[in-house]
Design a protein around this motif. Sequence first.
Motif, mmCIF file in Angstrom:
data_model
loop_
_atom_site.group_PDB
_atom_site.id
_atom_site.type_symbol
_atom_site.label_atom_id
_atom_site.label_comp_id
_atom_site.label_asym_id
_atom_site.label_seq_id
_atom_site.Cartn_x
_atom_site.Cartn_y
_atom_site.Cartn_z
ATOM 1 N N TYR A 46 30.399 -16.766 -18.140
ATOM 2 C CA TYR A 46 30.587 -18.148 -17.699
ATOM 3 C C TYR A 46 31.404 -18.214 -16.414
ATOM 4 C CZ TYR A 46 29.259 -19.200 -22.531
ATOM 5 O OH TYR A 46 28.597 -19.276 -23.746
ATOM 6 N N PRO A 47 31.115 -19.172 -15.531
ATOM 7 C CA PRO A 47 31.983 -19.373 -14.369
ATOM 8 C C PRO A 47 33.311 -19.980 -14.795
ATOM 9 C CG PRO A 47 30.305 -21.089 -14.477
ATOM 10 C CD PRO A 47 29.963 -20.105 -15.552
ATOM 11 N N SER A 48 34.339 -19.747 -14.028
ATOM 12 C CA SER A 48 35.659 -20.291 -14.364
ATOM 13 C C SER A 48 35.572 -21.808 -14.511
ATOM 14 C CB SER A 48 36.667 -19.928 -13.278
ATOM 15 O OG SER A 48 36.914 -18.527 -13.276
ATOM 16 N N GLY A 49 36.217 -22.300 -15.573
ATOM 17 C CA GLY A 49 36.236 -23.731 -15.842
ATOM 18 C C GLY A 49 35.172 -24.199 -16.800
ATOM 19 N N ALA A 50 34.179 -23.345 -17.117
ATOM 20 C CA ALA A 50 33.088 -23.750 -18.000
ATOM 21 C C ALA A 50 33.496 -23.631 -19.462
ATOM 22 C CB ALA A 50 31.858 -22.896 -17.738
ATOM 23 N N GLU A 51 32.946 -24.522 -20.300
ATOM 24 C CA GLU A 51 33.106 -24.403 -21.741
ATOM 25 C C GLU A 51 32.059 -23.437 -22.285
ATOM 26 O OE1 GLU A 51 34.313 -28.152 -23.948
ATOM 27 O OE2 GLU A 51 33.509 -29.036 -22.113
ATOM 28 N N ALA A 52 32.365 -22.784 -23.386
ATOM 29 C CA ALA A 52 31.431 -21.846 -23.987
ATOM 30 C C ALA A 52 30.331 -22.595 -24.726
ATOM 31 C CB ALA A 52 32.156 -20.909 -24.949
ATOM 32 N N LYS A 53 29.150 -22.020 -24.733
ATOM 33 C CA LYS A 53 27.988 -22.623 -25.370
ATOM 34 C C LYS A 53 28.278 -22.972 -26.821
ATOM 35 C CE LYS A 53 23.013 -21.735 -25.906
ATOM 36 N NZ LYS A 53 21.937 -20.741 -25.665
ATOM 37 N N TYR A 54 27.878 -24.196 -27.186
ATOM 38 C CA TYR A 54 27.977 -24.733 -28.548
ATOM 39 C C TYR A 54 29.401 -25.046 -28.992
ATOM 40 C CZ TYR A 54 23.156 -22.917 -29.006
ATOM 41 O OH TYR A 54 21.830 -22.627 -28.837
ATOM 42 N N ALA A 109 32.901 -27.065 -29.045
ATOM 43 C CA ALA A 109 33.358 -28.418 -28.749
ATOM 44 C C ALA A 109 34.856 -28.489 -28.990
ATOM 45 C CB ALA A 109 32.639 -29.440 -29.633
ATOM 46 N N GLY A 110 35.620 -28.721 -27.921
ATOM 47 C CA GLY A 110 37.063 -28.786 -28.039
ATOM 48 C C GLY A 110 37.513 -30.020 -28.788
ATOM 49 N N MET A 111 38.468 -29.837 -29.683
ATOM 50 C CA MET A 111 39.045 -30.958 -30.433
ATOM 51 C C MET A 111 40.399 -31.367 -29.882
ATOM 52 S SD MET A 111 36.868 -31.864 -32.736
ATOM 53 C CE MET A 111 35.424 -31.377 -31.781
ATOM 54 N N ASN A 112 41.097 -30.441 -29.267
ATOM 55 C CA ASN A 112 42.340 -30.695 -28.525
ATOM 56 C C ASN A 112 42.491 -29.573 -27.522
ATOM 57 O OD1 ASN A 112 43.872 -33.070 -29.034
ATOM 58 N ND2 ASN A 112 44.409 -32.316 -31.082
ATOM 59 N N GLY A 113 43.191 -29.845 -26.430
ATOM 60 C CA GLY A 113 43.356 -28.840 -25.406
ATOM 61 C C GLY A 113 42.082 -28.653 -24.602
ATOM 62 N N ALA A 114 42.020 -27.543 -23.875
ATOM 63 C CA ALA A 114 40.867 -27.239 -23.025
ATOM 64 C C ALA A 114 40.571 -25.756 -23.113
ATOM 65 C CB ALA A 114 41.138 -27.652 -21.585
ATOM 66 N N PHE A 115 39.433 -25.407 -23.679
ATOM 67 C CA PHE A 115 39.019 -24.015 -23.834
ATOM 68 C C PHE A 115 37.934 -23.730 -22.809
ATOM 69 C CE2 PHE A 115 41.053 -25.226 -27.692
ATOM 70 C CZ PHE A 115 41.676 -24.076 -28.168
ATOM 71 N N GLU A 116 38.308 -22.971 -21.784
ATOM 72 C CA GLU A 116 37.426 -22.762 -20.639
ATOM 73 C C GLU A 116 37.427 -21.301 -20.228
ATOM 74 O OE1 GLU A 116 38.430 -27.177 -18.761
ATOM 75 O OE2 GLU A 116 39.039 -25.355 -17.706
ATOM 76 N N ALA A 117 36.377 -20.917 -19.538
ATOM 77 C CA ALA A 117 36.288 -19.552 -19.033
ATOM 78 C C ALA A 117 37.312 -19.317 -17.929
ATOM 79 C CB ALA A 117 34.883 -19.279 -18.502
ATOM 80 N N ALA A 118 37.949 -18.148 -17.978
ATOM 81 C CA ALA A 118 38.964 -17.764 -16.984
ATOM 82 C C ALA A 118 39.035 -16.240 -16.956
ATOM 83 C CB ALA A 118 40.319 -18.358 -17.353
ATOM 84 N N PRO A 119 39.571 -15.666 -15.880
ATOM 85 C CA PRO A 119 39.708 -14.202 -15.835
ATOM 86 C C PRO A 119 40.546 -13.684 -16.992
ATOM 87 C CG PRO A 119 40.031 -15.145 -13.652
ATOM 88 C CD PRO A 119 39.980 -16.299 -14.609
ATOM 89 N N CYS A 120 40.096 -12.588 -17.590
ATOM 90 C CA CYS A 120 40.800 -11.997 -18.735
ATOM 91 C C CYS A 120 42.138 -11.398 -18.308
ATOM 92 C CB CYS A 120 39.969 -10.889 -19.365
ATOM 93 S SG CYS A 120 38.416 -11.438 -20.095
ATOM 94 N N GLY A 121 43.072 -11.346 -19.234
ATOM 95 C CA GLY A 121 44.335 -10.650 -19.059
ATOM 96 C C GLY A 121 44.351 -9.385 -19.886
ATOM 97 N N GLY A 122 45.524 -8.795 -19.969
ATOM 98 C CA GLY A 122 45.711 -7.618 -20.805
ATOM 99 C C GLY A 122 44.913 -6.416 -20.365
#
Length: 833
Positions: free
Chosen positions: A492-500, A502-515
């Motif tokens: 996914y491009p940064s900022g996109a939600e994952a397929k299927y 649906a966020g109920m609170n907060g914002a779950f979006e694609a971003a560069p991995c850490g660790g």
Amino acid sequence: MPVRTHPHPVGMRAPRLWAAALAVVGLCLALVTGVAPGRAHAATATAISVDGNSQGRTFDGVGAISGGGGNTRLLVDYPEPRRSQILDYLFKPGYGASLQILKVEIGGDTNTTDGAESSIEHSPGTINCNNGYEWWLMRQAKQRNPHIKLYGLAWGAPGFLGGHDFWSTTSPSTVDYLMNWLDCAKQHNFTIDYLGGWNERYDRAKSPAWYEALHAALAKHGYATKVVGADNDWAIADDIASDSALSSAVDIVGAHYVCGYRSSQTNCSSTANAQASGKQLWASENGSDDADAGAMAMARGINHGYLDAKLTAYINWPLVASISPNLDYNGVGLVQANQPWSGAYNVGRSTWTMAQTSQFTSPGWKYLDTSSGYLGGNRAGGSYVSYAAPDKSAWSTVFETMDATADQTVSLSVTGGLPGGTLHVWTTDQNAGQPRMVAAPDLSATGGTYQLTLQPKHLYTVTTTTGQAPGTVTGPQRTPQPLPYSDSFAGYPSGAEAKYFAGMNGAFEAAPCGGGRSGQCLRQMTTTPPIQWTNETANQPYTTMGDVNWSDYTVSTDVLLERSGGAADLLGHVGWQKQNNNGLNAYHLTLDTTGTWALQKSDQSWNFTTLSKASGKIAKVHGTDTWHKLSLTFQGSTITAKIDGTQVASVTDTSYGAGQIGLGTVWDTKTHGYYGVQYSNLSVTPGTAPSLKGTYNLVNVNSGMLLDAADEGTSDGTPIIQWPANGGANQKWTLTANADGYYTITNVGSDKTLDVPAETMLPGTQLDLWGANGGTNQQWAVTPSTNGAYTIESRNSGHLVDVSGASTSQNTPVIQWNPNGGSNQQWKLVKAG
């Protein structure tokens, strides 16, 4: 066995398609001759002069709302061509609802009924104008109808604004945020026609100054956007009457549910101050009703809103029901579309109700007051509203007869410079099993008047306009979401939600991995508790996905914690969510940065219970920025939890027998869970589902009574009721699975199947017996729910088998109804001999 009577006679009925054909023939005959076959005429007759010189307010349009609950989320993931078909039904002129106003939520990362929508600014100063799916939706609407009006409104907002006070004008304020949002709209080449304040909130001490600041900011930034106040009730109109600065700041007065909340919309109202304000008055949110069951109320509301209260816009909440069935407003909207994996959707009756006005008018037309009113002078007979183009080149009159009990005749004459000649007629029959708007025979004048017979529970539009071509395409049948399912989140491009998801609170979006992990991961992005619209006691971030009928499966994901003391949450068997996120039936496996873990269950009041001997600490888990794998396995009543491949718990619990999966963070008193957590390599694999093949009594959990074929009936059309156990064969049912995982449910006494009459989508329809025909209205998903009970879901509609009104009385109809989490929708399967 006692002799019983039933309100609906048991007997043979005509084949369904033939019956529908007879209804259409009867309608056409009525329109041509003025005589309805087999129906008594009413004495009522109404003469209407459609007068182009009549005074009247300016019509602003009919529309719908995307937002106030993430209700459009699943539509984005529909496959083509199904997604475009749905969008055409919503926005394409002359095709379906033909919306003239699209109102969208300005996301704030907080739950706003049945979901959260992404903010453009999760953290101060970091703005991403591509966040969220409302930009995509507005683009789709504009592509289909360049003239559609766009309207933005906030339900919540990022918490760092105004010192966590929406009405504060201290920078950075919500006014500044709205200017940033308008700047983003400009980047997307959108002109936002209307802008509101804070949905259903108005503080008479603070709000007037805020609206004045908003008005000044719009002028400063060069936006001609009109301000709508206050998207609440009529109180702002009282303040406008005594506050000239506020009056100058507000262009339109918008109120919600002016015809009553989830009501019949028979009586609508505004106030004297509102009508004297000189402002356009809008029903800026109405509806909240099922896509099918709410159609008749909408038909009244669009007409009565102007007749009673001089409301010039009607905006339905919401646009589309694209949320999962375990959420409170799961059937509400113009189109039901909650299965992106199958592409299934249903164009609701409300779509055609709206079409009867929108396809024959345009914003800027004029209401004709003297050519509008109640049929026969009595609102019980129905209503009519007339509209004309500003240059008098076209006109339309919309009739509704939702409460009429017999036919009635209207005669129309045309004057005041409006065109006559041949008039076109379109109608929607709300009595039909699956109604659509259809063309009826044209009208020609005799002696200067046109005659039309109106049947009960119909909408009619008489018009000089042309070019309508209502859609007829239908979606595919519903299917279970297939397993296995996996998503690495890497694509996914940064900022996109994952397929299927649906966020109920907060914002779950694609971003560069850490660790140390390359590529993209899914990350919880919101770092400050938002300004909430809902009132939930625990508002921690989480996102859900999947089929509510999943029962036996393993879900696993990799997690990384960015904040010391933070904790990741893997959810399974996610079931009913209480309205406005006030609780959730689900199991949770949590792990924090100290290695502390727990397997818990939550309920609809956000009470968390740690399951027996299912908590502890793992020494090798310590600190932030390291990856760990969490997994939950559900097999029957056994729940197994693993961390990094090691089993940490295996427990037995029957509280929640099936449901979705989810990802989240853990609430605490300081951050409420708004901190960074990353997820990668999601996997959901199937377990072994038990076969339910066999013969059962179906016992309702709420009443203790059995599913019963009334009066021991064996004929097609025998109604289904609940009745105390009596050992009869009419209370025994054989379940037989098909290849898709659905069941036919056959009555032992009649050898006929449990059936939804006429394949109707209408909630409240009483179920019956009918000979097996392989239709989806005779196929049922039988799914574990709670404590050994099951829900029984129609493949045709997605509605559940339900005891009407949660009654505990014998002889109560058994109906189909939208999922609501009630025990009257739960059934024990007890083996029958």
